[in-house]
Design a protein around this motif. Structure first.
Motif, PDB file in Angstrom:
ATOM      1  N   ARG A 181     -10.077   4.665   5.990  1.00  0.00           N
ATOM      2  CA  ARG A 181     -10.791   5.250   7.129  1.00  0.00           C
ATOM      3  C   ARG A 181      -9.814   5.950   8.078  1.00  0.00           C
ATOM      4  O   ARG A 181     -10.085   7.053   8.563  1.00  0.00           O
ATOM      5  N   GLU A 182      -8.672   5.329   8.356  1.00  0.00           N
ATOM      6  CA  GLU A 182      -7.666   5.940   9.233  1.00  0.00           C
ATOM      7  C   GLU A 182      -7.135   7.245   8.638  1.00  0.00           C
ATOM      8  O   GLU A 182      -6.823   8.182   9.361  1.00  0.00           O
ATOM      9  N   ASP A 207      -9.871  -0.112   5.792  1.00  0.00           N
ATOM     10  CA  ASP A 207      -9.477   0.335   7.134  1.00  0.00           C
ATOM     11  C   ASP A 207      -8.450   1.459   7.051  1.00  0.00           C
ATOM     12  O   ASP A 207      -8.519   2.446   7.784  1.00  0.00           O
ATOM     13  N   ILE A 223      -4.994  -5.847   8.161  1.00  0.00           N
ATOM     14  CA  ILE A 223      -5.784  -4.641   7.959  1.00  0.00           C
ATOM     15  C   ILE A 223      -6.220  -4.586   6.485  1.00  0.00           C
ATOM     16  O   ILE A 223      -5.464  -4.995   5.606  1.00  0.00           O
TER      17      ILE A 223
END
Length: 93
Positions: free
Chosen positions: A53-54, A50, A46
């Motif tokens: 964004r999570e 990412d 990851i």
């Protein structure tokens, strides 16, 4: 002459960690592991983007803050092409 002490006394407050960093740290440690454990999937990769964004609906963190948290939790990095990925084990749902 009086000497100045560099020791923080008990009544002085220690520096507070911003809530957004605590949220990000909790989220990462609840959902990912740097080592294979029972209840976690096989190895995955990851990016810091990412993870940002999570976390976007919970906390606003920067790439450098994510990197600091991931290094602090002993996650390792791997390179694939020109991208840098964190090697993680995702918690099974």
């Amino acid at each position: 002459m009086s000497k100045k002490s560099n020791i923080i006394s008990d009544n002085e407050e220690s520096p507070k960690i911003p809530a957004r960093i605590e949220i990000a740290s909790f989220y990462i440690l609840e959902n990912y592991s740097p080592i294979k454990r029972v209840g976690y999937s096989d190895s995955d990769m990851i990016t810091s983007a990412d993870l940002i964004r999570e976390l976007s609906e919970m906390a606003s963190v920067t790439v450098s803050e994510i990197s600091e948290l991931m290094w602090g939790a002993d996650f390792s990095v791997t390179h694939c092409g020109s991208k840098i990925y964190w090697q993680v084990y995702r918690k099974d749902e």
